[in-house]
Design an enzyme around this catalytic site. Structure first.
Site, mmCIF file in Angstrom:
data_model
loop_
_atom_site.group_PDB
_atom_site.id
_atom_site.type_symbol
_atom_site.label_atom_id
_atom_site.label_comp_id
_atom_site.label_asym_id
_atom_site.label_seq_id
_atom_site.Cartn_x
_atom_site.Cartn_y
_atom_site.Cartn_z
ATOM 1 N N THR A 35 43.746 28.811 40.751
ATOM 2 C CA THR A 35 43.549 29.143 39.379
ATOM 3 C C THR A 35 44.928 29.037 38.473
ATOM 4 O O THR A 35 45.876 28.757 39.212
ATOM 5 C CB THR A 35 43.102 30.658 39.240
ATOM 6 N N PHE A 80 43.864 38.271 49.588
ATOM 7 C CA PHE A 80 44.641 38.396 48.389
ATOM 8 C C PHE A 80 44.034 37.884 47.293
ATOM 9 O O PHE A 80 44.328 38.082 46.072
ATOM 10 C CB PHE A 80 45.872 37.927 48.471
ATOM 11 N N THR A 133 44.022 47.744 45.053
ATOM 12 C CA THR A 133 45.082 48.353 44.034
ATOM 13 C C THR A 133 44.774 49.756 43.735
ATOM 14 O O THR A 133 43.713 50.231 44.364
ATOM 15 C CB THR A 133 44.848 47.632 42.757
ATOM 16 N N ASP A 134 45.793 50.584 43.277
ATOM 17 C CA ASP A 134 45.582 51.969 43.350
ATOM 18 C C ASP A 134 44.830 52.095 41.722
ATOM 19 O O ASP A 134 44.341 53.262 41.498
ATOM 20 C CB ASP A 134 46.897 52.520 42.844
ATOM 21 N N GLU A 135 44.514 50.930 40.998
ATOM 22 C CA GLU A 135 43.680 51.230 39.778
ATOM 23 C C GLU A 135 42.520 51.654 39.991
ATOM 24 O O GLU A 135 41.857 52.234 39.045
ATOM 25 C CB GLU A 135 43.943 49.800 39.091
ATOM 26 N N TYR A 159 38.787 44.915 35.573
ATOM 27 C CA TYR A 159 39.585 44.468 36.888
ATOM 28 C C TYR A 159 39.394 45.722 37.873
ATOM 29 O O TYR A 159 38.899 45.183 38.566
ATOM 30 C CB TYR A 159 40.977 44.231 36.340
ATOM 31 N N LYS A 163 37.570 45.365 41.503
ATOM 32 C CA LYS A 163 38.219 45.520 42.740
ATOM 33 C C LYS A 163 37.521 46.942 43.340
ATOM 34 O O LYS A 163 37.472 46.735 44.640
ATOM 35 C CB LYS A 163 39.748 45.952 42.442
HETATM 36 P P1 NAD Z 1 47.804 36.718 41.355
HETATM 37 O O1 NAD Z 1 46.899 36.514 40.216
HETATM 38 O O2 NAD Z 1 49.182 36.368 41.366
HETATM 39 O O3 NAD Z 1 47.156 35.804 42.745
HETATM 40 C C1 NAD Z 1 45.798 35.559 43.034
HETATM 41 C C2 NAD Z 1 45.684 34.150 43.853
HETATM 42 O O4 NAD Z 1 44.368 34.208 44.273
HETATM 43 C C3 NAD Z 1 46.049 33.058 42.967
HETATM 44 O O5 NAD Z 1 46.839 32.205 43.977
HETATM 45 C C4 NAD Z 1 44.821 32.302 42.833
HETATM 46 O O6 NAD Z 1 44.712 31.033 42.543
HETATM 47 C C5 NAD Z 1 44.011 32.731 43.971
HETATM 48 N N1 NAD Z 1 42.528 32.926 43.803
HETATM 49 C C6 NAD Z 1 41.787 33.301 42.658
HETATM 50 N N2 NAD Z 1 40.430 33.149 42.627
HETATM 51 C C7 NAD Z 1 40.133 32.671 43.976
HETATM 52 C C8 NAD Z 1 39.205 32.409 44.673
HETATM 53 N N3 NAD Z 1 37.811 32.237 44.171
HETATM 54 N N4 NAD Z 1 39.218 31.698 46.015
HETATM 55 C C9 NAD Z 1 40.609 31.536 46.488
HETATM 56 N N5 NAD Z 1 41.678 31.999 45.775
HETATM 57 C C10 NAD Z 1 41.710 32.530 44.670
HETATM 58 O O7 NAD Z 1 47.548 38.170 42.193
HETATM 59 P P2 NAD Z 1 48.679 39.046 42.980
HETATM 60 O O8 NAD Z 1 49.383 39.818 41.915
HETATM 61 O O9 NAD Z 1 49.269 38.235 44.038
HETATM 62 O O10 NAD Z 1 47.547 39.882 43.910
HETATM 63 C C11 NAD Z 1 46.944 39.752 44.947
HETATM 64 C C12 NAD Z 1 46.037 40.758 45.500
HETATM 65 O O11 NAD Z 1 46.841 42.093 45.406
HETATM 66 C C13 NAD Z 1 44.793 40.844 44.447
HETATM 67 O O12 NAD Z 1 43.722 41.120 45.120
HETATM 68 C C14 NAD Z 1 45.372 42.039 43.591
HETATM 69 O O13 NAD Z 1 44.040 42.924 43.258
HETATM 70 C C15 NAD Z 1 46.101 42.871 44.740
HETATM 71 N N6 NAD Z 1 47.071 44.000 44.111
HETATM 72 C C16 NAD Z 1 48.169 43.368 43.180
HETATM 73 C C17 NAD Z 1 49.033 44.364 42.720
HETATM 74 C C18 NAD Z 1 49.979 43.828 41.689
HETATM 75 O O14 NAD Z 1 50.967 44.458 41.246
HETATM 76 N N7 NAD Z 1 50.127 42.411 41.362
HETATM 77 C C19 NAD Z 1 49.137 45.564 43.142
HETATM 78 C C20 NAD Z 1 48.026 45.920 44.067
HETATM 79 C C21 NAD Z 1 47.179 45.334 44.579
HETATM 80 P P1 TYD Z 2 50.769 44.822 34.148
HETATM 81 O O1 TYD Z 2 52.026 44.245 34.506
HETATM 82 O O2 TYD Z 2 49.730 44.176 33.215
HETATM 83 O O3 TYD Z 2 50.144 45.610 35.013
HETATM 84 P P2 TYD Z 2 48.868 46.838 35.299
HETATM 85 O O4 TYD Z 2 48.065 46.666 33.937
HETATM 86 O O5 TYD Z 2 47.881 46.160 36.456
HETATM 87 O O6 TYD Z 2 49.328 48.241 35.539
HETATM 88 O O7 TYD Z 2 51.120 46.147 33.288
HETATM 89 C C1 TYD Z 2 51.968 47.162 33.589
HETATM 90 C C2 TYD Z 2 52.216 48.238 32.296
HETATM 91 O O8 TYD Z 2 52.748 47.585 31.278
HETATM 92 C C3 TYD Z 2 50.832 48.920 31.796
HETATM 93 O O9 TYD Z 2 50.803 50.176 31.280
HETATM 94 C C4 TYD Z 2 50.434 47.792 30.817
HETATM 95 C C5 TYD Z 2 52.131 47.807 29.887
HETATM 96 N N1 TYD Z 2 52.345 46.366 29.250
HETATM 97 C C6 TYD Z 2 52.994 46.236 28.018
HETATM 98 O O10 TYD Z 2 53.407 47.425 27.473
HETATM 99 N N2 TYD Z 2 53.155 45.245 27.442
HETATM 100 C C7 TYD Z 2 52.717 44.095 27.985
HETATM 101 O O11 TYD Z 2 52.962 42.881 27.444
HETATM 102 C C8 TYD Z 2 52.254 44.100 29.352
HETATM 103 C C9 TYD Z 2 51.587 42.634 29.828
HETATM 104 C C10 TYD Z 2 51.925 45.189 30.036
#
Ligand code: NAD
Ligand code: TYD
Length: 352
Positions: A35, A80, A133-135, A159, A163
């Site tokens: 994506t 993931f 996620t913790d969310e 979101y 999850k």
């Molecule tokens: P990201 O958005 O960077 O990556 C998601 C990946 O999934 C992308 O490569 C996308 O192409 C792929 N994808 C999306 N839909 C798909 C599908 N239907 N089939 C196959 N692939 C698909 O996300 P991320 O930040 O790397 O997060 C990965 C996981 O970890 C997620 O499940 C997210 O909920 C979880 N997570 C993320 C964070 C964070 O801070 N980023 C924290 C805790 C948990």
């Molecule tokens: P984000 O990185 O989108 O992660 P999450 O919403 O999953 O925690 O945002 C982190 C925090 O930063 C969240 O409180 C929203 C805030 N935020 C801003 O203040 N400005 C921005 O432009 C973005 C993208 C996030």
């Protein structure tokens, strides 16, 4: 014998695969739909590596997943794959239901069918690790204790709700069918290959281009930040030693208000890329309209993971942030290539 990593071309997935192959563990089959958030280039350093294979495809494609599980003799699945950006889930929740809920269900079902045909030994050692996620736990007040694994689910964004639904499905497949599932609920990650729509990479990106650094509302919302490589270490520990059916919370004990995160980024950039003439990147900070349903505070109690599996984060917020900023400075070509036209359209609409 291989592990199947879904969403492997995204931010955390690519860090996980690179670290896993680097550590010389089992072979990896990476499955990703590519994506806007998935980037094949993140795994380009593994091209030609006999231990790694990339497959373009979706977790909801049951025929493809079933074929991969059998042909690659898969011993574990690490999921993931997801739509992961809260702001996008507010504008268009449908894709979050399709991938995070329906996609996870289809993946689980294909895995269940494959797993039920394995020998008893292989069934025992098989793992399905769902990265969450913790969310899902909702928002904390300033004096409330950090989220433990026993906190009730109270998701506030589409979101987080999607999850939460996926976590419930994964848990149910463990309870109902005996599939050896594991769930991790992690706090906010940051580090290399982070798509510049999330706070930290967006601020680094905008700061270097002289653009506003947008803080939602009063900028006092708190997140518990964890360097992505430490998250990957936690996932390896859970895969190896986690008890099937269990949830493990993962966090960095690094609670920071968004305003302080942004100021820390500015301080490091002022040192590494000074603007001159006594100017500072912090002058670019701009307060913008708050996110609807914006969770005030997340914090993680990771004692279960630490005491059961001996995991510890290796980076502090300060050391991890400096590494992240240096990575972005050294990889400006990567940043330019991922910020395609579609991404620029999103930014123009969202911050208008
Ligand atoms: P990201 O958005 O960077 O990556 C998601 C990946 O999934 C992308 O490569 C996308 O192409 C792929 N994808 C999306 N839909 C798909 C599908 N239907 N089939 C196959 N692939 C698909 O996300 P991320 O930040 O790397 O997060 C990965 C996981 O970890 C997620 O499940 C997210 O909920 C979880 N997570 C993320 C964070 C964070 O801070 N980023 C924290 C805790 C948990
Ligand atoms: P984000 O990185 O989108 O992660 P999450 O919403 O999953 O925690 O945002 C982190 C925090 O930063 C969240 O409180 C929203 C805030 N935020 C801003 O203040 N400005 C921005 O432009 C973005 C993208 C996030």
């Amino acid at each position: 014998m291989s592990i199947l990593v879904t969403g492997a071309a995204g931010f955390i997935g690519s860090n996980f695969v690179l670290d896993w192959i680097g550590a010389g563990l089992e072979d990896v089959v990476s499955l990703d739909k590519l994506t806007y958030a998935g980037n094949r280039e993140n795994l380009a350093s593994l091209d030609g590596c006999a231990q790694h294979r990339f497959v373009l495809g979706a977790i909801e494609d049951e025929a493809l997943v079933s074929d991969l599980l059998a042909s690659e003799n898969v011993t574990a699945v690490v999921n993931f794959a997801a739509e992961s950006h809260v702001d996008r889930s507010i504008v268009g929740p449908g894709a979050f239901i399709d991938t995070n809920v329906v996609g996870t269900f289809k993946l689980l079902d294909a895995v269940r069918r494959y797993w039920s045909g394995l020998s008893a030994d292989r069934q025992d050692s098989f793992r399905f690790l769902h990265v969450s996620t913790d969310e899902v736990y909702g928002s904390l007040g300033p004096d409330e204790l950090p989220f433990s694994e026993n906190n009730p689910y109270r998701p506030n964004s589409p979101y987080a709700a999607s999850k939460a639904a996926s976590d419930h499905l994964v848990r149910s497949y463990g309870e109902t069918y005996g599939l050896p599932v594991l769930i991790t609920n992690c706090s906010n990650n940051y580090g290399p290959y982070h798509f510049p729509e999330k706070l930290i990479p967006l601020v680094i990106h905008n700061a270097l281009r002289g653009k506003p650094l947008p803080l939602y509302g009063d900028g006092r919302q708190v997140r518990d930040w964890l360097y992505v490589k430490d998250h990957c270490g936690a996932l390896r520990a859970v895969l190896k030693g986690g008890r099937p059916g269990q949830t493990y919370n993962v966090g960095g004990e690094s609670e920071r208000a968004n305003i302080d995160v942004v100021k820390s980024v500015c301080d490091i950039l002022d040192r590494l890329r000074p603007l001159g003439h006594n100017r500072t990147y912090a002058d670019q900070i701009t307060f913008v309209k708050d996110r609807p349903g914006h969770d005030r505070r997340y914090a993680i109690d990771a004692r279960k993971l630490k005491s059961e599996l001996g995991w510890r984060p290796l980076e502090s917020f300060e050391s991890g942030l400096e590494k992240t900023i240096r990575w972005n400075l050294d990889n400006s070509g990567w940043v330019e290539r991922v910020t395609s036209g579609a991404y620029r359209d999103w930014v123009a609409r969202h911050y208008a």
